[in-house]
Design an enzyme around this catalytic site. Structure first.
Site, PDB file in Angstrom:
ATOM      1  N   ARG A 128      16.369  -6.774  14.455  1.00  0.00           N
ATOM      2  CA  ARG A 128      16.509  -5.916  15.633  1.00  0.00           C
ATOM      3  C   ARG A 128      17.962  -5.447  15.624  1.00  0.00           C
ATOM      4  O   ARG A 128      18.869  -6.251  15.457  1.00  0.00           O
ATOM      5  CB  ARG A 128      16.201  -6.696  16.909  1.00  0.00           C
ATOM      6  CG  ARG A 128      14.799  -7.331  16.903  1.00  0.00           C
ATOM      7  CD  ARG A 128      14.458  -7.914  18.264  1.00  0.00           C
ATOM      8  NE  ARG A 128      13.431  -8.940  18.172  1.00  0.00           N
ATOM      9  CZ  ARG A 128      12.124  -8.700  18.243  1.00  0.00           C
ATOM     10  NH1 ARG A 128      11.678  -7.482  18.365  1.00  0.00           N
ATOM     11  NH2 ARG A 128      11.271  -9.688  18.175  1.00  0.00           N
ATOM     12  N   ALA A 182       0.830  -1.207   0.000  1.00  0.00           N
ATOM     13  CA  ALA A 182       0.000   0.000   0.000  1.00  0.00           C
ATOM     14  C   ALA A 182       0.870   1.264   0.000  1.00  0.00           C
ATOM     15  O   ALA A 182       0.568   2.234  -0.693  1.00  0.00           O
ATOM     16  CB  ALA A 182      -0.922  -0.018   1.219  1.00  0.00           C
ATOM     17  N   ARG A 217       5.250 -10.712  24.970  1.00  0.00           N
ATOM     18  CA  ARG A 217       6.350 -10.436  25.900  1.00  0.00           C
ATOM     19  C   ARG A 217       5.896  -9.545  27.052  1.00  0.00           C
ATOM     20  O   ARG A 217       6.200  -9.779  28.196  1.00  0.00           O
ATOM     21  CB  ARG A 217       7.450  -9.712  25.117  1.00  0.00           C
ATOM     22  CG  ARG A 217       8.814 -10.144  25.443  1.00  0.00           C
ATOM     23  CD  ARG A 217       9.825  -9.437  24.595  1.00  0.00           C
ATOM     24  NE  ARG A 217       9.262  -8.752  23.437  1.00  0.00           N
ATOM     25  CZ  ARG A 217       9.992  -8.183  22.506  1.00  0.00           C
ATOM     26  NH1 ARG A 217      11.283  -8.244  22.583  1.00  0.00           N
ATOM     27  NH2 ARG A 217       9.437  -7.566  21.482  1.00  0.00           N
ATOM     28  N   ASP A 258       6.460  -0.879  19.322  1.00  0.00           N
ATOM     29  CA  ASP A 258       6.851   0.272  20.151  1.00  0.00           C
ATOM     30  C   ASP A 258       8.353   0.567  20.104  1.00  0.00           C
ATOM     31  O   ASP A 258       8.766   1.727  20.056  1.00  0.00           O
ATOM     32  CB  ASP A 258       6.379   0.057  21.597  1.00  0.00           C
ATOM     33  CG  ASP A 258       6.876  -1.266  22.188  1.00  0.00           C
ATOM     34  OD1 ASP A 258       7.268  -2.167  21.417  1.00  0.00           O
ATOM     35  OD2 ASP A 258       6.880  -1.397  23.428  1.00  0.00           O
ATOM     36  N   HIS A 290       6.556 -19.409  17.534  1.00  0.00           N
ATOM     37  CA  HIS A 290       6.589 -18.569  16.334  1.00  0.00           C
ATOM     38  C   HIS A 290       5.567 -18.933  15.264  1.00  0.00           C
ATOM     39  O   HIS A 290       5.442 -18.185  14.292  1.00  0.00           O
ATOM     40  CB  HIS A 290       8.005 -18.553  15.745  1.00  0.00           C
ATOM     41  CG  HIS A 290       8.954 -17.727  16.564  1.00  0.00           C
ATOM     42  ND1 HIS A 290       9.502 -18.190  17.733  1.00  0.00           N
ATOM     43  CD2 HIS A 290       9.416 -16.462  16.401  1.00  0.00           C
ATOM     44  CE1 HIS A 290      10.284 -17.254  18.249  1.00  0.00           C
ATOM     45  NE2 HIS A 290      10.242 -16.197  17.453  1.00  0.00           N
ATOM     46  N   ILE A 291       4.858 -20.045  15.415  1.00  0.00           N
ATOM     47  CA  ILE A 291       3.791 -20.280  14.417  1.00  0.00           C
ATOM     48  C   ILE A 291       2.784 -19.123  14.447  1.00  0.00           C
ATOM     49  O   ILE A 291       2.118 -18.861  13.459  1.00  0.00           O
ATOM     50  CB  ILE A 291       3.031 -21.624  14.606  1.00  0.00           C
ATOM     51  CG1 ILE A 291       2.393 -21.713  15.978  1.00  0.00           C
ATOM     52  CG2 ILE A 291       3.890 -22.826  14.330  1.00  0.00           C
ATOM     53  CD1 ILE A 291       1.322 -22.781  16.029  1.00  0.00           C
ATOM     54  N   THR A 314       2.633  -5.381  14.679  1.00  0.00           N
ATOM     55  CA  THR A 314       3.094  -6.302  15.723  1.00  0.00           C
ATOM     56  C   THR A 314       1.949  -7.218  16.130  1.00  0.00           C
ATOM     57  O   THR A 314       0.819  -6.749  16.279  1.00  0.00           O
ATOM     58  CB  THR A 314       3.642  -5.548  16.966  1.00  0.00           C
ATOM     59  OG1 THR A 314       3.813  -6.491  18.035  1.00  0.00           O
ATOM     60  CG2 THR A 314       2.729  -4.439  17.444  1.00  0.00           C
TER      61      THR A 314
HETATM   62  N1  LIG Z   1      15.283   2.964  22.776  1.00  0.00           N
HETATM   63  C1  LIG Z   1      15.569   2.789  21.480  1.00  0.00           C
HETATM   64  N2  LIG Z   1      16.335   3.686  20.825  1.00  0.00           N
HETATM   65  C2  LIG Z   1      16.632   3.530  19.525  1.00  0.00           C
HETATM   66  N3  LIG Z   1      16.208   2.490  18.782  1.00  0.00           N
HETATM   67  C3  LIG Z   1      15.438   1.564  19.374  1.00  0.00           C
HETATM   68  C4  LIG Z   1      15.073   1.662  20.746  1.00  0.00           C
HETATM   69  N4  LIG Z   1      14.294   0.608  21.059  1.00  0.00           N
HETATM   70  C5  LIG Z   1      14.210  -0.135  19.946  1.00  0.00           C
HETATM   71  N5  LIG Z   1      14.883   0.445  18.925  1.00  0.00           N
HETATM   72  C6  LIG Z   1      15.078  -0.106  17.576  1.00  0.00           C
HETATM   73  O1  LIG Z   1      13.920  -0.769  17.112  1.00  0.00           O
HETATM   74  C7  LIG Z   1      14.219  -2.156  16.904  1.00  0.00           C
HETATM   75  C8  LIG Z   1      12.999  -2.978  17.170  1.00  0.00           C
HETATM   76  O2  LIG Z   1      12.578  -2.828  18.520  1.00  0.00           O
HETATM   77  P1  LIG Z   1      11.955  -4.059  19.336  1.00  0.00           P
HETATM   78  O3  LIG Z   1      12.875  -5.213  19.276  1.00  0.00           O
HETATM   79  O4  LIG Z   1      11.588  -3.535  20.685  1.00  0.00           O
HETATM   80  O5  LIG Z   1      10.679  -4.481  18.502  1.00  0.00           O
HETATM   81  P2  LIG Z   1       9.270  -3.757  18.297  1.00  0.00           P
HETATM   82  O6  LIG Z   1       9.378  -2.741  17.236  1.00  0.00           O
HETATM   83  O7  LIG Z   1       8.756  -3.283  19.616  1.00  0.00           O
HETATM   84  O8  LIG Z   1       8.394  -4.955  17.719  1.00  0.00           O
HETATM   85  P3  LIG Z   1       7.894  -6.282  18.482  1.00  0.00           P
HETATM   86  O9  LIG Z   1       7.887  -5.983  19.953  1.00  0.00           O
HETATM   87  O10 LIG Z   1       6.554  -6.510  17.926  1.00  0.00           O
HETATM   88  O11 LIG Z   1       8.861  -7.349  18.115  1.00  0.00           O
HETATM   89  C9  LIG Z   1      15.406  -2.428  17.811  1.00  0.00           C
HETATM   90  O12 LIG Z   1      16.161  -3.539  17.413  1.00  0.00           O
HETATM   91  C10 LIG Z   1      16.203  -1.147  17.666  1.00  0.00           C
HETATM   92  O13 LIG Z   1      16.945  -1.133  16.474  1.00  0.00           O
HETATM   93  O1  LIG Z   2      11.387 -13.666  17.421  1.00  0.00           O
HETATM   94  P1  LIG Z   2      12.037 -13.176  18.663  1.00  0.00           P
HETATM   95  O2  LIG Z   2      13.108 -12.181  18.398  1.00  0.00           O
HETATM   96  O3  LIG Z   2      12.432 -14.285  19.557  1.00  0.00           O
HETATM   97  O4  LIG Z   2      10.939 -12.319  19.456  1.00  0.00           O
HETATM   98  C1  LIG Z   2       9.871 -12.886  20.107  1.00  0.00           C
HETATM   99  C2  LIG Z   2       8.956 -11.772  20.557  1.00  0.00           C
HETATM  100  O5  LIG Z   2       8.424 -11.115  19.445  1.00  0.00           O
HETATM  101  C3  LIG Z   2       7.000 -11.076  19.547  1.00  0.00           C
HETATM  102  O6  LIG Z   2       6.505 -12.133  18.773  1.00  0.00           O
HETATM  103  C4  LIG Z   2       6.447  -9.799  18.968  1.00  0.00           C
HETATM  104  O7  LIG Z   2       6.862  -8.739  19.724  1.00  0.00           O
HETATM  105  C5  LIG Z   2       6.722 -11.282  21.038  1.00  0.00           C
HETATM  106  O8  LIG Z   2       5.421 -11.715  21.295  1.00  0.00           O
HETATM  107  C6  LIG Z   2       7.800 -12.261  21.385  1.00  0.00           C
HETATM  108  O9  LIG Z   2       8.136 -12.200  22.726  1.00  0.00           O
HETATM  109 MG   LIG Z   3       7.475  -4.291  21.080  1.00  0.00          MG
END
Ligand SMILES: Nc1ncnc2c1ncn2[C@@H]1O[C@H](COP(=O)(O)OP(=O)(O)OP(=O)(O)O)[C@@H](O)[C@H]1O
Ligand SMILES: O=P(O)(O)OC[C@H]1O[C@](O)(CO)[C@@H](O)[C@@H]1O
Ligand SMILES: [Mg+2]
Length: 329
Positions: A77, A27, A177, A108, A258-259, A131
């Site tokens: 990440r 999109a 998490r 987030d 992870h499924i 997410t």
């Molecule tokens: N405090 C921070 N400052 C700068 N970059 C950040 C910070 N927190 C997270 N990030 C960046 O965003 C990436 C993804 O963050 P995170 O692993 O928390 O996943 P998410 O976006 O919350 O998604 P999910 O929780 O669904 O896996 C991190 O690997 C990092 O590169």
């Molecule tokens: O795939 P990874 O890096 O082990 O992350 C697992 C995390 O990612 C999520 O699937 C999405 O944030 C969480 O529910 C779980 O804790």
């Molecule tokens: Mg998150």
């Protein structure tokens, strides 16, 4: 047409992947092209931004992906991006390509990184909540949640069959998490007796008392659904206590894992991803910056990224919790 506020944008997916991310990328790309805005894809989220793994996309690059799980841009990440030096390196790669707007699809953490990048280097960013955890404030759902919860339900139903055949207690761990939305929704939808969430204090004593009561009633199928982030520590920890206190109950543990992140997105996720992706580009084109595109009561809203991050989530629906207790007596 009003003057364009951006002429070259980039899109990335970051954090855990979520079903529907591809529909969102599609999109973004097609809306940009429609508005004569050039669009680039950044591979592996912020890692690819730092490593300059960025390529130009066209309408064809997003053909035949709306139905696919995962993300064609890959996700990652990046710890380096958490440092100001890492973000500077990343921004320089955007600057080199004259990219003047960024769409970040993630959770987030990804929004926190996006906001810092914008505050330090001035680039406008738009966040799309992608997410399975649904832990973003300001939106009724996130891209991937509906599919993940349906995957959990489909699989817990299967576990119920074998639980019934063997008169067993199953303790099923779902993802989340920091958030219990998958656990609460899937738990209610599968008729779980007990649902354990990170947002509510887990009273293991009352879980044991409840199981004893059901044992006396000879209730045969028992399902406990627990979010991985529950303070007790997930399904294995709960099982340890149950086995100690109620050794006669035949107990098994299943961790869905992870499924829940994979598979073809549901219609609902494809729709919200398409709407959000479209509105991300419209917002950038209108000069909006640092907002998350959310959906509230069916309507598109712009939520300051600051709020989306700091307010965390909308909190657990107390009525849903009450319903889950009443229906499991
Ligand atoms: N405090 C921070 N400052 C700068 N970059 C950040 C910070 N927190 C997270 N990030 C960046 O965003 C990436 C993804 O963050 P995170 O692993 O928390 O996943 P998410 O976006 O919350 O998604 P999910 O929780 O669904 O896996 C991190 O690997 C990092 O590169
Ligand atoms: O795939 P990874 O890096 O082990 O992350 C697992 C995390 O990612 C999520 O699937 C999405 O944030 C969480 O529910 C779980 O804790
Ligand atoms: Mg998150």
């Amino acid at each position: 047409m009003a003057t364009k506020k951006v002429s070259r944008i980039a899109v990335l997916t970051s954090g855990g992947d979520a079903p529907g991310m591809n529909a969102a990328i599609r999109a973004v790309v097609r809306t940009a092209i429609f508005n004569k805005i050039e669009v680039y894809g950044i591979v592996r989220g912020y890692s690819g931004m730092i490593e300059d793994d960025i390529y130009k996309m066209d309408s064809k690059s997003v053909a035949n992906i709306i139905q696919r799980g995962g993300t064609i841009l890959k996700s990652a990440r990046s710890d380096e991006f958490k440092t100001p030096a890492g973000r500077k390196k990343a921004f320089n790669n955007l600057k080199k390509k004259e990219i003047d707007g960024l769409v970040v699809i993630g959770g987030d953490g990804s929004f926190t990184g996006a906001l810092k990048l914008s505050e330090e280097h001035g680039i406008p960013v738009i966040g799309l909540p992608g997410t399975i955890d649904k832990d973003c404030y300001g939106t009724d759902s996130t891209i991937g949640f509906d599919t993940a919860v349906n995957t959990a339900v489909e699989n817990i139903d299967k576990i119920r069959d074998t639980a019934d055949a063997h008169d067993r207690l199953f303790i099923v761990e779902v993802m989340g998490r920091d958030a219990g939305y998958i656990a609460l929704n899937a738990g209610i939808a599968t008729g779980a007796e007990t649902i354990l969430l990170p947002e509510t204090k887990t009273d293991i004593e009352s879980v044991i008392i409840g199981l004893k009561r059901k044992e006396r009633r000879k209730k045969l199928v028992n399902l406990i659904v627990v979010a991985e982030g529950d303070e007790l520590g997930g399904a294995s920890e709960v099982a340890k206590v149950v086995k100690e206190r109620l050794p006669k109950i035949d107990t098994r543990v299943t961790i869905l894992g992870h499924i829940q992140r994979g598979g073809s997105p549901s219609c609902c996720d494809r729709l919200i991803a398409s709407r959000m992706g479209y509105h991300a580009v419209v917002a950038l084109n209108e000069g909006k910056r640092n907002v998350m595109i959310g959906i509230q009561n069916g309507n598109i809203v712009h939520v300051p990224l600051e709020d989306a991050i700091s307010k965390k989530n909308q909190g657990i629906d107390q009525e849903l919790l009450k319903i889950s207790h009443i229906l499991s007596i």
